[in-house]
Design an enzyme around this catalytic site. Structure first.
Site, PDB file in Angstrom:
ATOM      1  N   VAL A 164       9.554  23.944  20.528  1.00  0.00           N
ATOM      2  CA  VAL A 164       9.391  23.290  19.235  1.00  0.00           C
ATOM      3  C   VAL A 164       9.670  21.811  19.508  1.00  0.00           C
ATOM      4  CG1 VAL A 164      10.299  23.029  16.901  1.00  0.00           C
ATOM      5  CG2 VAL A 164      10.079  25.300  17.893  1.00  0.00           C
ATOM      6  N   PRO A 165       8.628  21.000  19.588  1.00  0.00           N
ATOM      7  CA  PRO A 165       8.766  19.664  20.203  1.00  0.00           C
ATOM      8  C   PRO A 165       9.472  18.636  19.316  1.00  0.00           C
ATOM      9  CG  PRO A 165       6.510  20.000  19.491  1.00  0.00           C
ATOM     10  CD  PRO A 165       7.243  21.286  19.187  1.00  0.00           C
ATOM     11  N   CYS A 166      10.767  18.827  19.108  1.00  0.00           N
ATOM     12  CA  CYS A 166      11.523  17.888  18.279  1.00  0.00           C
ATOM     13  C   CYS A 166      11.628  16.513  18.949  1.00  0.00           C
ATOM     14  CB  CYS A 166      12.898  18.447  17.961  1.00  0.00           C
ATOM     15  SG  CYS A 166      13.900  18.824  19.404  1.00  0.00           S
ATOM     16  N   HIS A 167      11.334  16.453  20.256  1.00  0.00           N
ATOM     17  CA  HIS A 167      11.380  15.149  20.944  1.00  0.00           C
ATOM     18  C   HIS A 167      10.220  14.245  20.502  1.00  0.00           C
ATOM     19  CE1 HIS A 167       8.802  17.746  23.480  1.00  0.00           C
ATOM     20  NE2 HIS A 167       8.143  16.631  23.764  1.00  0.00           N
ATOM     21  N   ARG A 168       9.248  14.798  19.768  1.00  0.00           N
ATOM     22  CA  ARG A 168       8.109  13.970  19.324  1.00  0.00           C
ATOM     23  C   ARG A 168       8.355  13.320  17.968  1.00  0.00           C
ATOM     24  NH1 ARG A 168       3.863  18.622  20.980  1.00  0.00           N
ATOM     25  NH2 ARG A 168       4.260  18.575  23.224  1.00  0.00           N
TER      26      ARG A 168
END
Ligand SMILES: [Zn+2]
Length: 342
Positions: free
Chosen positions: A306-310
């Site tokens: 779940v790409p929370c770094h984006r």
């Protein structure tokens, strides 16, 4: 060697270092810093040779450590951690031993590039995991793994995974697996249907996340493998090589209704792009909930998947990331560099 450097292949770390002529800095293979052009590379067998040739050690990948012995204070801290597997080393304990806590922490951070508390968390997890992976009983493994006593080892495992090692066989088990990545070790936990957790092992809230999974699924976590964890291994390898724009391993999304809505929205952010917290709130028709979006973002237990770094600030600047801001920067740049090829 050019291929190893360009692809950030870490499997050759320790075999050679690369000097970058334009900057005068040398790195070890796998360094997260910007990849130099082949023409700018100069190779050395050891860090010592690079130093003699006038290069300075990179501050990101710390190639000097390969040859440099740790300072006495750092060694002392390592011994402390090894002898106290179940407890956190507090400032109080350091002071009692006549050690100035802030000096100790600063030296540790400088030598290892991670914080002392992060190191302790990673060590606790790694040691327990390795010992249990051998399938031996706690009594047999505790001495080999550097734990001074069986009770210390049991306490460390219980604290992380929930049950005394001898009782694990009687309980419902969820396998956990460690992954080596260019950004450090990660732990994955999955049942046969999908991944419950993927985190960097030095993350502050990892222990409480594991505890939460144990509680909500009424199970214990044991080192092991299953199909989703194997698939995750392959996908992580491809992702870090820049070949995988989207993870397809099945995952479990578990949280409040709002958190799940945020996480599902995060999964729609395309590889190599970023959006703001405000954008996410807007897309959920919750314009006033920017802070709540930030909190849900931070509560994500599935790093990368779940790409929370984006997610970044409205002005484009970076802000908090559970795995550390340097990792967030690396991930965004990594994806932007490989975006065009997908
Ligand atoms: Zn470097």
């Amino acid at each position: 060697m050019i291929r190893v450097i360009t692809e950030r292949d870490t499997s050759f770390a320790g075999l050679f270092v690369v000097g970058v002529k334009s900057t005068g800095i040398f790195c070890r293979p796998g360094c997260p810093a910007r990849t130099p052009r082949p023409k700018q590379m100069e190779f050395f067998a050891t860090a010592g040779e690079a130093l003699k040739a006038g290069y300075r050690a990179c501050r990101r990948c710390r190639p000097k450590d390969i040859v440099e012995k740790p300072p006495a204070l750092v060694e002392q801290l390592e011994t402390l951690v090894r002898n106290n597997p179940a407890s956190r080393i507090t400032s109080e304990m350091l002071r009692k031993m006549g050690i100035d806590p802030s000096t100790a922490r600063r030296q540790f951070q400088r030598y290892y590039g991670i914080s002392f508390s992060g190191y302790q968390r990673a060590t606790r997890l790694g040691t327990a995991h390795r010992a249990m992976s051998n399938g031996e009983s706690a009594g047999n493994t505790s001495f080999d793994t550097g734990y001074e006593s069986t009770s210390g080892f049991s306490a460390a495992v219980r604290k992380l995974f929930g049950e005394p090692p001898t009782r694990i066989a009687e309980q419902k088990c969820l396998p956990a697996r460690l992954y080596e990545t260019p950004l450090g070790a990660m732990i994955g936990i999955a049942d046969d249907l999908g991944v419950h957790l993927l985190e960097f092992v030095d993350r502050r809230r990892l222990a409480s996340e594991i505890k939460h999974i144990r509680g909500s699924l009424n199970c214990v976590i044991v080192p092991g493998k299953n199909l989703p964890l194997d698939q995750l291994a392959l996908e992580l390898e491809e992702y870090f090589a820049g070949n995988l724009p989207e993870f397809t391993v099945p995952i479990h999304i578990a949280g409040t209704t709002f958190e799940c809505a945020v996480w599902n929205e995060l999964r729609r952010i395309p590889y190599g792009t970023t959006v703001s917290y405000k954008d996410i709130a807007h897309r959920l028709n919750r314009v006033g909930a920017v802070r709540a979006v930030g909190r849900a973002n931070g509560a994500n237990k599935l790093a990368l998947l779940v790409p929370c770094h984006r997610v970044v600030r409205a002005d484009g600047s970076l802000c908090g990331y559970g795995g550390g801001l340097w990792r967030k920067k690396w991930l965004i740049r990594h994806e932007q560099q490989h975006r065009k090829s997908h």
